[in-house]
Motif scaffolding. Structure first.
Motif, PDB file in Angstrom:
ATOM      1  N   ALA A  45      -2.147  -3.226  -9.309  1.00  0.00           N
ATOM      2  CA  ALA A  45      -1.353  -3.829  -8.233  1.00  0.00           C
ATOM      3  C   ALA A  45      -1.970  -5.174  -7.901  1.00  0.00           C
ATOM      4  CB  ALA A  45      -1.342  -2.923  -7.013  1.00  0.00           C
ATOM      5  N   ALA A  46      -1.152  -6.068  -7.331  1.00  0.00           N
ATOM      6  CA  ALA A  46      -1.672  -7.405  -7.025  1.00  0.00           C
ATOM      7  C   ALA A  46      -1.054  -7.954  -5.751  1.00  0.00           C
ATOM      8  CB  ALA A  46      -1.378  -8.354  -8.184  1.00  0.00           C
ATOM      9  N   LEU A  47      -1.867  -8.715  -5.023  1.00  0.00           N
ATOM     10  CA  LEU A  47      -1.409  -9.446  -3.828  1.00  0.00           C
ATOM     11  C   LEU A  47      -1.941 -10.868  -3.928  1.00  0.00           C
ATOM     12  CD1 LEU A  47      -2.113  -6.862  -0.992  1.00  0.00           C
ATOM     13  CD2 LEU A  47       0.095  -8.004  -1.346  1.00  0.00           C
ATOM     14  N   GLU A  48      -1.064 -11.828  -3.652  1.00  0.00           N
ATOM     15  CA  GLU A  48      -1.512 -13.233  -3.670  1.00  0.00           C
ATOM     16  C   GLU A  48      -2.526 -13.475  -2.551  1.00  0.00           C
ATOM     17  OE1 GLU A  48      -0.023 -16.364  -5.366  1.00  0.00           O
ATOM     18  OE2 GLU A  48       0.288 -14.747  -6.821  1.00  0.00           O
ATOM     19  N   PHE A  80       0.848  -1.204   0.000  1.00  0.00           N
ATOM     20  CA  PHE A  80       0.000   0.000   0.000  1.00  0.00           C
ATOM     21  C   PHE A  80       0.882   1.251   0.000  1.00  0.00           C
ATOM     22  CE2 PHE A  80      -3.394  -2.514   2.572  1.00  0.00           C
ATOM     23  CZ  PHE A  80      -3.888  -3.068   1.399  1.00  0.00           C
ATOM     24  N   GLN A  81       1.931   1.220   0.810  1.00  0.00           N
ATOM     25  CA  GLN A  81       2.827   2.374   0.912  1.00  0.00           C
ATOM     26  C   GLN A  81       3.495   2.652  -0.441  1.00  0.00           C
ATOM     27  OE1 GLN A  81       2.367   4.084   3.571  1.00  0.00           O
ATOM     28  NE2 GLN A  81       3.737   5.613   2.666  1.00  0.00           N
ATOM     29  N   LEU A  82       3.923   1.586  -1.117  1.00  0.00           N
ATOM     30  CA  LEU A  82       4.564   1.755  -2.430  1.00  0.00           C
ATOM     31  C   LEU A  82       3.555   2.254  -3.469  1.00  0.00           C
ATOM     32  CD1 LEU A  82       6.787  -1.476  -2.472  1.00  0.00           C
ATOM     33  CD2 LEU A  82       7.563   0.888  -2.148  1.00  0.00           C
ATOM     34  N   VAL A  83       2.321   1.791  -3.360  1.00  0.00           N
ATOM     35  CA  VAL A  83       1.273   2.229  -4.293  1.00  0.00           C
ATOM     36  C   VAL A  83       0.989   3.723  -4.094  1.00  0.00           C
ATOM     37  CG1 VAL A  83      -1.210   2.001  -4.781  1.00  0.00           C
ATOM     38  CG2 VAL A  83       0.232  -0.036  -4.669  1.00  0.00           C
ATOM     39  N   ARG A  84       0.969   4.157  -2.829  1.00  0.00           N
ATOM     40  CA  ARG A  84       0.760   5.596  -2.562  1.00  0.00           C
ATOM     41  C   ARG A  84       1.874   6.416  -3.195  1.00  0.00           C
ATOM     42  NH1 ARG A  84      -0.256   3.499   2.845  1.00  0.00           N
ATOM     43  NH2 ARG A  84      -2.511   3.367   3.015  1.00  0.00           N
ATOM     44  N   GLU A  85       3.100   5.898  -3.094  1.00  0.00           N
ATOM     45  CA  GLU A  85       4.234   6.674  -3.612  1.00  0.00           C
ATOM     46  C   GLU A  85       4.313   6.656  -5.145  1.00  0.00           C
ATOM     47  OE1 GLU A  85       8.149   5.511  -2.170  1.00  0.00           O
ATOM     48  OE2 GLU A  85       9.096   6.981  -3.511  1.00  0.00           O
ATOM     49  N   PHE A  86       4.177   5.454  -5.734  1.00  0.00           N
ATOM     50  CA  PHE A  86       4.460   5.340  -7.182  1.00  0.00           C
ATOM     51  C   PHE A  86       3.216   5.435  -8.063  1.00  0.00           C
ATOM     52  CE2 PHE A  86       8.270   3.611  -5.178  1.00  0.00           C
ATOM     53  CZ  PHE A  86       9.253   4.262  -5.902  1.00  0.00           C
ATOM     54  N   ARG A  87       2.043   5.329  -7.475  1.00  0.00           N
ATOM     55  CA  ARG A  87       0.773   5.473  -8.191  1.00  0.00           C
ATOM     56  C   ARG A  87       0.704   4.614  -9.466  1.00  0.00           C
ATOM     57  NH1 ARG A  87      -1.892   8.656  -5.128  1.00  0.00           N
ATOM     58  NH2 ARG A  87      -3.662   8.898  -6.534  1.00  0.00           N
ATOM     59  N   LYS A 145      -4.393 -16.457  -6.208  1.00  0.00           N
ATOM     60  CA  LYS A 145      -3.330 -17.287  -6.761  1.00  0.00           C
ATOM     61  C   LYS A 145      -2.878 -16.776  -8.138  1.00  0.00           C
ATOM     62  CE  LYS A 145      -2.266 -22.180  -7.249  1.00  0.00           C
ATOM     63  NZ  LYS A 145      -0.847 -21.938  -7.047  1.00  0.00           N
ATOM     64  N   ASN A 146      -1.562 -16.721  -8.311  1.00  0.00           N
ATOM     65  CA  ASN A 146      -0.946 -16.280  -9.575  1.00  0.00           C
ATOM     66  C   ASN A 146      -1.349 -14.872  -9.986  1.00  0.00           C
ATOM     67  OD1 ASN A 146       0.321 -18.716  -9.700  1.00  0.00           O
ATOM     68  ND2 ASN A 146      -1.176 -19.633 -11.075  1.00  0.00           N
ATOM     69  N   SER A 147      -1.733 -14.045  -9.010  1.00  0.00           N
ATOM     70  CA  SER A 147      -2.165 -12.685  -9.386  1.00  0.00           C
ATOM     71  C   SER A 147      -1.006 -11.886  -9.972  1.00  0.00           C
ATOM     72  CB  SER A 147      -2.780 -11.968  -8.186  1.00  0.00           C
ATOM     73  OG  SER A 147      -1.910 -12.022  -7.090  1.00  0.00           O
ATOM     74  N   SER A 148       0.239 -12.199  -9.579  1.00  0.00           N
ATOM     75  CA  SER A 148       1.386 -11.464 -10.134  1.00  0.00           C
ATOM     76  C   SER A 148       1.533 -11.722 -11.626  1.00  0.00           C
ATOM     77  CB  SER A 148       2.693 -11.874  -9.442  1.00  0.00           C
ATOM     78  OG  SER A 148       2.783 -11.270  -8.190  1.00  0.00           O
ATOM     79  N   ALA A 149       1.088 -12.873 -12.089  1.00  0.00           N
ATOM     80  CA  ALA A 149       1.123 -13.167 -13.524  1.00  0.00           C
ATOM     81  C   ALA A 149      -0.130 -12.612 -14.193  1.00  0.00           C
ATOM     82  CB  ALA A 149       1.227 -14.676 -13.748  1.00  0.00           C
ATOM     83  N   ARG A 150      -1.280 -12.828 -13.554  1.00  0.00           N
ATOM     84  CA  ARG A 150      -2.543 -12.419 -14.187  1.00  0.00           C
ATOM     85  C   ARG A 150      -2.620 -10.909 -14.397  1.00  0.00           C
ATOM     86  NH1 ARG A 150      -6.709 -13.364 -10.865  1.00  0.00           N
ATOM     87  NH2 ARG A 150      -5.569 -14.307  -9.157  1.00  0.00           N
ATOM     88  N   VAL A 151      -2.003 -10.171 -13.481  1.00  0.00           N
ATOM     89  CA  VAL A 151      -2.088  -8.709 -13.539  1.00  0.00           C
ATOM     90  C   VAL A 151      -1.356  -8.137 -14.757  1.00  0.00           C
ATOM     91  CG1 VAL A 151      -0.013  -8.185 -12.180  1.00  0.00           C
ATOM     92  CG2 VAL A 151      -2.012  -6.707 -11.981  1.00  0.00           C
ATOM     93  N   LEU A 152      -0.422  -8.911 -15.321  1.00  0.00           N
ATOM     94  CA  LEU A 152       0.410  -8.380 -16.408  1.00  0.00           C
ATOM     95  C   LEU A 152      -0.411  -8.006 -17.648  1.00  0.00           C
ATOM     96  CD1 LEU A 152       3.537 -10.658 -16.049  1.00  0.00           C
ATOM     97  CD2 LEU A 152       3.493  -8.161 -15.854  1.00  0.00           C
ATOM     98  N   GLN A 187      -6.225  -0.342 -10.066  1.00  0.00           N
ATOM     99  CA  GLN A 187      -6.969  -1.599 -10.162  1.00  0.00           C
ATOM    100  C   GLN A 187      -6.236  -2.653  -9.341  1.00  0.00           C
ATOM    101  OE1 GLN A 187      -7.272  -2.950 -14.232  1.00  0.00           O
ATOM    102  NE2 GLN A 187      -8.089  -4.947 -13.596  1.00  0.00           N
ATOM    103  N   TRP A 188      -6.957  -3.414  -8.522  1.00  0.00           N
ATOM    104  CA  TRP A 188      -6.339  -4.452  -7.686  1.00  0.00           C
ATOM    105  C   TRP A 188      -6.746  -5.842  -8.165  1.00  0.00           C
ATOM    106  CZ3 TRP A 188      -2.743  -3.998  -3.848  1.00  0.00           C
ATOM    107  CH2 TRP A 188      -2.455  -2.693  -3.425  1.00  0.00           C
ATOM    108  N   ILE A 189      -5.773  -6.756  -8.111  1.00  0.00           N
ATOM    109  CA  ILE A 189      -6.058  -8.161  -8.417  1.00  0.00           C
ATOM    110  C   ILE A 189      -5.528  -8.992  -7.257  1.00  0.00           C
ATOM    111  CG2 ILE A 189      -5.494 -10.080  -9.991  1.00  0.00           C
ATOM    112  CD1 ILE A 189      -5.626  -8.210 -12.276  1.00  0.00           C
ATOM    113  N   PHE A 190      -6.306  -9.964  -6.812  1.00  0.00           N
ATOM    114  CA  PHE A 190      -5.895 -10.791  -5.667  1.00  0.00           C
ATOM    115  C   PHE A 190      -5.933 -12.269  -6.028  1.00  0.00           C
ATOM    116  CE2 PHE A 190      -8.095  -7.049  -3.824  1.00  0.00           C
ATOM    117  CZ  PHE A 190      -6.985  -6.464  -3.245  1.00  0.00           C
TER     118      PHE A 190
END
Ligand code: NDP
Ligand code: MG
Length: 380
Positions: free
Chosen positions: A55-58, A44-51, A77-84, A72-75
């Motif tokens: 973003a995604a969290l497993e 969250f802190q990084l999202v506030r800074e870099f906008r 399994k494999n959200s780091s891939a799906r978000v791409l 936009q948030w994605i949560f």
């Protein structure tokens, strides 16, 4: 020109150092996508800074603060891939730890122009498949691992000449001078004191067993299309020479610098341009000596196991990696002593018959079997 970049594993050691470079160069980089596993507050802190746009969290957090809902948030399994697919990122820095990052590397090749690879386990496990896919789609894989970045940098001036040998340097890890008779019972506190690099916990343990260097030999084998016999390992405690390339005429090129991962991360991010990240200049007068020695496989049995695994080929490196991930996690939780990491990896490799790898599904199946088998050994 500002490039958009997805930072996968943004809250980790590599991810935060990449963001440090992005922070210094707001006109060059826009981190358009940030992901992590469970470190919600940090993300969250990084999202506030870099906008970022996405973003995604497993692991889905209980709530999302109002001030980060602009992206936009994605949560899950494999959200780091799906978000791409949603990110529109030109580059992807793959800095997830372990085989958990393979799917992100695989997907990044589909959606991004360039893949900046820190996640060595993706190549160790999916090597041939990942390299074939990158070649087929004509997507550069830029190394972030310091040794591979060093070799890549040395090869920039090679012209048509193929190297005769690659020489990977290793610090020898935190237990390099630990009494051999006490090594078996070294604790996480002993192991996490790395002499020269500050990194995530898993890779710091891998440095102490030198399984990390084994993974790096495998990584170099795929990245630079070199037979394993032509890749050598030398212990260089000062970590100033980051690796070397030897040519047919005996000339050896080395890439040097203070140990600071922002060097190789920045080289991949800015490639082909070098970025000024205010690196401390190398002070040659301050070195009394730069030393090199052959690794002792009695102290580092995991290095020998990794070399055997790549020679065996097929699923053997996947089994090695899976068993190691399980054993390292158990060691960090103080379930097993340090010496049991190598034992677990060896027993798992001996127990499972290797098979050819024809698809990503073969990789995941071998990984699952290795984890299950390693867990059974640990339970005994
Ligand atoms: P860290 O443990 O510091 O960070 C790992 C990152 O990946 C964190 O952001 C973590 O999120 C995220 N992550 C972990 N598991 C998952 C998952 N299942 N799905 C999505 N994200 C996940 O590791 P390092 O930065 O040290 O290492 C990253 C990779 O880079 C490794 O492959 C390592 O071998 C390689 N590397 C690292 C070097 C270094 O100096 N650190 C040097 C050379 C290579 P969370 O915070 O939520 O757990
Ligand atoms: Mg390395």
């Amino acid at each position: 020109m500002r490039r958009t970049i997805a930072i996968l594993g943004a809250t980790g050691s590599i991810g935060t150092q990449a963001l440090d470079i992005a922070r210094r160069y707001p006109d060059h980089f826009y981190p358009v996508c940030l992901t992590a596993h469970a470190s919600a507050e940090k993300l969250f802190q990084l999202v506030r800074e870099f906008r970022p746009r996405v973003a995604a969290l497993e692991i889905e957090p209980r709530e999302i603060p109002e001030d980060v809902k602009f992206c936009q948030w994605i949560f899950g399994k494999n959200s780091s891939a799906r978000v791409l697919a949603e990110s529109g990122a030109e580059d992807a820095l793959c800095a997830i730890v372990g085989i958990a990052g393979l799917d992100a590397v695989w997907t990044a090749l589909d959606h991004c122009q360039r893949v900046l690879l820190a996640n060595k386990e993706a190549l160790v496990t999916g090597g041939n498949l990942v390299m074939e896919k990158a070649a087929r789609l004509n997507k550069p894989l830029l190394p972030v691992d310091s040794e591979h970045s060093a070799i890549f940098q040395c090869l920039q001036g090679a012209g048509p000449n193929r190297p005769r040998r690659l020489i990977l340097t290793a610090s020898g890890g935190a237990l390099r001078d630990f009494p051999l008779e006490n090594l078996y019972y070294a604790t996480p506190a002993d192991v996490l004191k790395h002499p020269t690099w500050v990194m995530g916990k898993k890779i710091t343990v891998d440095c102490a067993t030198m399984l990390n260097k084994g993974l790096e030999v495998i990584e170099a084998h795929y990245l630079f299309h070199m037979p394993v016999e032509k890749i050598h390992v030398t212990i260089h405690p000062q970590s100033v020479v980051h690796s070397m390339v030897e040519f047919e005429d005996g000339a050896v090129l080395a890439q040097m610098g203070n140990p600071d991962m922002r060097g190789p991360i920045g080289y991949a991010m800015g490639y082909p341009h070098r970025l000024d990240y205010q690196a401390r200049p190398l002070d040659f007068a301050a070195f009394s000596q730069l030393t090199f020695q052959a690794p002792d496989l009695k102290r580092y049995p995991c290095l020998g196991l990794a070399l055997e695994a790549i020679r065996a080929g097929g699923t053997a490196p996947v089994i090695l990696n899976g068993a190691n991930e399980v054993a390292v996690a158990a060691f960090l939780m103080e379930r097993i002593p340090f010496g049991a990491i190598a034992e677990t990896v060896e027993k798992t490799l001996n127990r499972i018959q290797t098979a050819p790898v024809r698809s990503i599904e073969d990789v995941y199946a071998a990984d699952a079997l290795a984890r299950k088998t390693a867990e059974q050994f640990l339970a005994k």
